[in-house]
Structure formats: structure tokens, C-alpha cells
Design a protein around this motif. Structure first.
Motif, PDB file in Angstrom:
ATOM      1  N   ASN A 130       1.092  -7.459 -33.215  1.00  0.00           N
ATOM      2  CA  ASN A 130       1.298  -8.316 -34.316  1.00  0.00           C
ATOM      3  C   ASN A 130       2.809  -9.072 -34.335  1.00  0.00           C
ATOM      4  N   GLU A 131       3.729  -7.950 -34.172  1.00  0.00           N
ATOM      5  CA  GLU A 131       4.958  -8.209 -34.059  1.00  0.00           C
ATOM      6  C   GLU A 131       5.350  -9.222 -32.816  1.00  0.00           C
ATOM      7  N   MET A 132       4.657  -9.044 -31.757  1.00  0.00           N
ATOM      8  CA  MET A 132       4.941  -9.843 -30.515  1.00  0.00           C
ATOM      9  C   MET A 132       4.234 -11.109 -30.748  1.00  0.00           C
ATOM     10  N   LEU A 133       3.029 -11.211 -31.399  1.00  0.00           N
ATOM     11  CA  LEU A 133       2.661 -12.589 -31.506  1.00  0.00           C
ATOM     12  C   LEU A 133       3.307 -13.382 -32.487  1.00  0.00           C
ATOM     13  N   GLN A 134       3.790 -12.673 -33.629  1.00  0.00           N
ATOM     14  CA  GLN A 134       4.684 -13.462 -34.541  1.00  0.00           C
ATOM     15  C   GLN A 134       5.756 -14.150 -33.674  1.00  0.00           C
ATOM     16  N   TRP A 135       6.607 -13.342 -32.905  1.00  0.00           N
ATOM     17  CA  TRP A 135       7.648 -13.742 -31.945  1.00  0.00           C
ATOM     18  C   TRP A 135       7.344 -14.795 -30.918  1.00  0.00           C
ATOM     19  N   GLN A 136       6.206 -14.666 -30.438  1.00  0.00           N
ATOM     20  CA  GLN A 136       5.689 -15.672 -29.556  1.00  0.00           C
ATOM     21  C   GLN A 136       5.705 -17.081 -30.077  1.00  0.00           C
ATOM     22  N   TRP A 137       5.134 -17.275 -31.329  1.00  0.00           N
ATOM     23  CA  TRP A 137       4.813 -18.284 -31.975  1.00  0.00           C
ATOM     24  C   TRP A 137       6.209 -19.145 -32.477  1.00  0.00           C
ATOM     25  N   LYS A 138       6.935 -18.213 -33.201  1.00  0.00           N
ATOM     26  CA  LYS A 138       8.369 -18.481 -33.885  1.00  0.00           C
ATOM     27  C   LYS A 138       9.282 -18.903 -33.048  1.00  0.00           C
ATOM     28  N   GLU A 139       9.521 -18.074 -31.989  1.00  0.00           N
ATOM     29  CA  GLU A 139      10.739 -18.001 -30.877  1.00  0.00           C
ATOM     30  C   GLU A 139      10.370 -19.198 -29.769  1.00  0.00           C
ATOM     31  N   LYS A 140       9.177 -19.005 -29.239  1.00  0.00           N
ATOM     32  CA  LYS A 140       8.744 -19.869 -28.124  1.00  0.00           C
ATOM     33  C   LYS A 140       7.906 -21.110 -28.319  1.00  0.00           C
ATOM     34  N   VAL A 141       6.605 -20.684 -28.748  1.00  0.00           N
ATOM     35  CA  VAL A 141       5.715 -21.823 -28.678  1.00  0.00           C
ATOM     36  C   VAL A 141       6.096 -22.889 -29.619  1.00  0.00           C
ATOM     37  N   VAL A 142       6.124 -22.752 -30.857  1.00  0.00           N
ATOM     38  CA  VAL A 142       6.293 -23.856 -31.967  1.00  0.00           C
ATOM     39  C   VAL A 142       7.683 -24.728 -31.447  1.00  0.00           C
ATOM     40  N   PRO A 143       8.884 -23.894 -31.171  1.00  0.00           N
ATOM     41  CA  PRO A 143      10.131 -24.712 -30.836  1.00  0.00           C
ATOM     42  C   PRO A 143       9.915 -25.746 -29.550  1.00  0.00           C
ATOM     43  N   TYR A 144       9.155 -24.922 -28.672  1.00  0.00           N
ATOM     44  CA  TYR A 144       8.853 -25.821 -27.231  1.00  0.00           C
ATOM     45  C   TYR A 144       8.311 -27.116 -27.509  1.00  0.00           C
ATOM     46  N   TRP A 145       7.057 -26.851 -28.430  1.00  0.00           N
ATOM     47  CA  TRP A 145       6.105 -28.239 -28.554  1.00  0.00           C
ATOM     48  C   TRP A 145       6.705 -28.986 -29.827  1.00  0.00           C
ATOM     49  N   LYS A 146       7.668 -28.574 -30.570  1.00  0.00           N
ATOM     50  CA  LYS A 146       8.216 -29.746 -31.241  1.00  0.00           C
ATOM     51  C   LYS A 146       9.023 -30.460 -30.647  1.00  0.00           C
ATOM     52  N   GLU A 147       9.872 -29.833 -29.611  1.00  0.00           N
ATOM     53  CA  GLU A 147      10.698 -30.844 -28.614  1.00  0.00           C
ATOM     54  C   GLU A 147       9.826 -31.760 -27.891  1.00  0.00           C
ATOM     55  N   ALA A 148       8.865 -31.205 -27.283  1.00  0.00           N
ATOM     56  CA  ALA A 148       8.089 -31.887 -26.445  1.00  0.00           C
ATOM     57  C   ALA A 148       7.417 -33.020 -26.961  1.00  0.00           C
ATOM     58  N   ALA A 149       6.766 -32.692 -28.186  1.00  0.00           N
ATOM     59  CA  ALA A 149       5.979 -33.912 -28.897  1.00  0.00           C
ATOM     60  C   ALA A 149       7.069 -34.909 -29.444  1.00  0.00           C
ATOM     61  N   LYS A 150       8.225 -34.611 -29.825  1.00  0.00           N
ATOM     62  CA  LYS A 150       9.262 -35.491 -30.170  1.00  0.00           C
ATOM     63  C   LYS A 150       9.630 -36.450 -28.720  1.00  0.00           C
ATOM     64  N   PHE A 151       9.606 -35.827 -27.624  1.00  0.00           N
ATOM     65  CA  PHE A 151       9.970 -36.485 -26.441  1.00  0.00           C
ATOM     66  C   PHE A 151       8.844 -37.394 -26.094  1.00  0.00           C
ATOM     67  N   ALA A 152       7.564 -36.919 -26.283  1.00  0.00           N
ATOM     68  CA  ALA A 152       6.498 -37.699 -25.939  1.00  0.00           C
ATOM     69  C   ALA A 152       6.323 -38.833 -26.996  1.00  0.00           C
ATOM     70  N   ARG A 153       6.544 -38.641 -28.142  1.00  0.00           N
ATOM     71  CA  ARG A 153       6.595 -39.779 -29.261  1.00  0.00           C
ATOM     72  C   ARG A 153       7.594 -40.780 -28.995  1.00  0.00           C
ATOM     73  N   SER A 154       8.760 -40.695 -28.299  1.00  0.00           N
ATOM     74  CA  SER A 154       9.706 -41.439 -28.209  1.00  0.00           C
ATOM     75  C   SER A 154       9.451 -42.190 -26.906  1.00  0.00           C
ATOM     76  N   HIS A 155       8.361 -41.751 -26.213  1.00  0.00           N
ATOM     77  CA  HIS A 155       7.715 -42.624 -25.072  1.00  0.00           C
ATOM     78  C   HIS A 155       6.565 -43.294 -25.255  1.00  0.00           C
ATOM     79  N   GLY A 156       6.172 -43.336 -26.615  1.00  0.00           N
ATOM     80  CA  GLY A 156       4.887 -43.919 -26.965  1.00  0.00           C
ATOM     81  C   GLY A 156       3.398 -43.203 -26.934  1.00  0.00           C
ATOM     82  N   VAL A 157       3.792 -41.889 -26.495  1.00  0.00           N
ATOM     83  CA  VAL A 157       2.454 -41.027 -26.433  1.00  0.00           C
ATOM     84  C   VAL A 157       2.449 -40.208 -27.606  1.00  0.00           C
TER      85      VAL A 157
END
Length: 383
Positions: free
Chosen positions: A200-227
Motif C-alpha cells: 500500500n505504501e508503494m501504491l500511494q507513492w506511485q500515484w502521488k510522486e509519479k503518476v499524477v504529477p506526470y499526467w497533470k503536466e501532460a494534460a496541460k500540454f495537450a490542452r494547450s495544443h487543443g487536445v
């Protein structure tokens, strides 16, 4: 080698006449029986669990959803030869791989984003055939613990976004990815069970430190290009693998996150496909749909459970499940309910055939899936 049926000795036309809908055929056999059975080109009529209860179709939900295909099945063909095949099948759209695991055999990504004229000429090949490029797909793992691997897939995603903007393609398909379980890991760690506590500790670390931060930035980039539509396939070995984990990421990142609703990965998890479509559809969270079936082999399922998948014919004798072309894992009644459900929610994407059937491999599986889907769609909308 196909799963056999009691209609094997009948001519195709006679068989279709006697079955009424033209889509109902033999029950799925256990894997060992399937390997010994005579050849048949008839879709399955039953599954290891029954189709969902009958829903009353919405009289207004008669929209014609385009039927298309995901291009890796034609990797041995040139783009022109592939389009000849797709046109001959009467398909209306395509999903095109730009890199990552499906590679980019028919889409030279770097060349196209570097030259707008070249990108337009590439797109014109499809338009001249009345084939819509509906989605671009870059299935990869941009949060892989290997930095080189992650950087390559993240770069492919960014370039795919740029190409989508140039071509006015509104949907990008991919995976959520999977990081390691700790900062020291060198390979992904897919965690689905949260005990003992360190998991559970590893799972929480994955989401908090890796998955959510990456996709927040990626979604922002996509949105800026109309996707604004990133369609994640709910796939084992990635952090988004079912509707709940999809919605977890959507809540954390934003409404740019939605589903590539590939039911083949949900059948073996025990999901009711129509319930999933209605559940996600009500939230506007289905952006794309892979058309791929799964057959469950009851005798092996009872002995070995669901985490016992086969990817080639040699594994089938002991398998609990394997991918099949549409109609060869579950019968026409279920797939009719699936298409009706997409109509009910006002689904705006395409029905994209992805063939990974170890029995009806390659183009053959695509042809069979097209036949099933076109007949069901015709029955639903009377086209």
C-alpha cells in the motif's frame, strides 16, 4: 484453428439462415476441446458468464457509430496497401499508431510534425478513401522507472499531441503507464493488492510522486495544443486497469482523462460491459472504444482463476481466457447490447477493431469482426 461448432458441416449461407440473426453460433468450449475441435468461422453464442439482462433500447439512440480498425494488424503492408484493404472492407475510420508499443509503421511521426505540407498529404491519403483518422495512439509507459524508456515515451506523447493539433484529431489513445514501487526500482511494479502494508505504501507513492504529477503536466500540454481527450486503455500491468482506477486518475488530473473502453480487458475481470458503458458514459468519460472480445474457458477458469491468460495457440490448452475477434468470445446478444449502450450514452467516437486473436490472427480476425459489427449495427439502426 478455430473453436468448433455443430454447424461445421453446413454451408455458410444455410447456417446463417437457420440461426436467424446470422451471428449466433457455437458455445465457447474449454481450451483443451478448442484445440482439438474442427475449424469453424462461426462466432460464439455463449460465454463463461451470461450476457447482461435485456435493456429497453432508447428509441432516440439510433446514431450510426463509425466502424474502424487499429492499424498495427496491417504492419506488413505499405500505407497504400493497407488503405486498399480497409476500403475494401467498407470501414469508415482508423486509429493510427504513432509510436510506443504499437510503433508507427504507417505514421512517420518526426517527418510529419516537421513539415505541415507533408502531414496534410499524409492525411489526404485517408480522406481520398473517405476514411477518417479518428484517433492517434501512442501506447507507452512515460512513467517507467527506466529514465531512458520514460523519456522516449513522453517525447512520443508530446509529438503525437503536436501532430493531432496539425491534423485536427481530437483524441489520443494510450496507457496510464506504471512506475516502479520505490525510487530505486528499475522495472515497473503493478500493485493491485494493498497488503502487506508495504505494498500500500508503494501504491500511494506511485500515484502521488509519479503518476499524477506526470499526467497533470501532460494534460496541460495537450490542452494547450487543443487536445482535450486522452483515452486510457484500462489494461493490466498499468496503474489504470479498471473503471475505478480510471476515475481516480480523472479526478486527480481533470476531465481530459477518459477511457479507451477496451472490453476485452474487463470481461475477464468480471465486469458487465453494458454497466461499464453506462457508468462511465454518464460521466462523459468514454473517448474511444476498442472492439475486441475475450473467451473464458470455464473448466480452466474453475481450476486456475482469472489471472491465467493465453497469448498464442500453444498456451490455449491450459488457459482460463484469451482474446478473440468480436463475436467469437461472446455472442451477438451481448454485442448488440454493447452497441446499443454506446448509442444510449451518445458516444461520439468510433468502434475501433483491434485484433489479437491467436486463432483468427491478422486480417482474418478483422474481417470477421467487421462482419459481426456491421450486421449488429444494421439491425439496431436499420441502415
Amino acid at each position: 484453428m478455430a473453436i468448433g461448432s455443430n454447424a461445421d458441416s453446413m454451408k455458410r449461407r444455410e447456417f446463417l439462415t437457420k440461426t436467424g440473426s446470422g451471428l449466433l453460433a457455437a458455445a465457447a468450449l474449454p481450451a483443451d476441446a478448442a484445440m482439438a475441435a474442427p475449424k469453424s468461422d462461426a462466432p460464439a453464442d455463449t460465454a463463461a458468464f451470461p450476457p447482461p439482462p435485456s435493456r429497453t433500447p432508447s428509441p432516440a439512440a439510433k446514431k450510426k457509430i463509425p466502424i474502424g480498425v487499429f492499424n498495427p494488424v496491417y504492419d506488413d503492408l505499405s500505407i497504400d496497401a493497407m488503405l486498399d484493404k480497409v476500403t475494401a472492407l467498407g470501414l469508415e475510420a482508423m486509429e493510427i499508431g504513432t509510436g510506443g508499443y504499437p510503433n508507427n509503421k504507417h505514421c512517420p511521426l518526426d517527418d510529419l510534425i516537421a513539415d505541415k505540407a507533408k502531414a496534410k498529404a499524409w492525411l489526404k491519403k485517408f480522406e481520398d478513401r473517405n476514411i477518417r483518422v479518428a484517433t492517434l495512439s501512442c501506447h507507452g509507459n512515460p512513467v517507467h522507472p527506466n529514465a531512458t524508456h520514460a523519456a522516449k515515451d513522453a517525447d512520443t506523447f508530446r509529438k503525437t499531441v503536436q501532430l493531432a493539433e496539425m491534423l485536427e484529431v481530437k483524441v489520443i489513445v494510450g496507457f496510464s503507464g506504471c512506475p516502479g514501487g520505490t525510487p530505486q526500482d528499475t522495472q515497473p511494479n503493478w500493485i493491485t493488492y494493498r497488503w502487506p502494508p508495504e505494498f500500500n505504501e508503494m501504491l500511494q507513492w506511485q500515484w502521488k510522486e509519479k503518476v499524477v504529477p506526470y499526467w497533470k503536466e501532460a494534460a496541460k500540454f495537450a490542452r494547450s495544443h487543443g487536445v482535450k481527450r486522452l483515452a486510457f486503455e484500462m489494461h493490466p500491468n498499468f496503474v489504470v486497469y479498471n473503471p475505478r482506477t480510471l476515475l481516480k486518475l480523472r479526478e486527480a488530473v481533470g476531465e481530459e482523462i477518459g477511457a479507451n473502453n477496451d472490453l476485452s480487458h474487463l470481461f475477464w475481470q468480471g465486469c458487465d460491459p453494458v454497466e461499464v458503458i453506462h457508468f462511465l458514459g454518464k460521466q462523459g468519460a468514454i473517448f474511444h472504444a476498442h472492439m475486441k472480445d475475450t473467451v473464458l474457458f470455464p473448466e480452466n477458469l474453475a481450476k486456475y482463476g482469472v489471472l491465467n491468460f493465453a497469448f498464442d495457440k500453444d498456451d490455449l490448452v491450459n488457459a482460463s481466457a484469451t482474446f478473440r475477434a468480436v463475436g467469437y468470445g461472446h455472442g451477438a446478444s451481448l454485442w448488440k447490447s454493447v452497441l446499443q449502450a454506446y448509442m444510449d450514452i451518445g458516444y461520439e467516437g468510433i468502434l475501433s477493431i483491434e485484433n489479437e486473436d491467436p486463432i483468427l490472427s491478422g486480417e482474418v480476425g478483422v474481417e470477421r469482426a467487421v462482419y459481426v459489427l456491421k450486421n449488429i449495427r444494421k439491425e439496431l439502426i436499420g441502415e
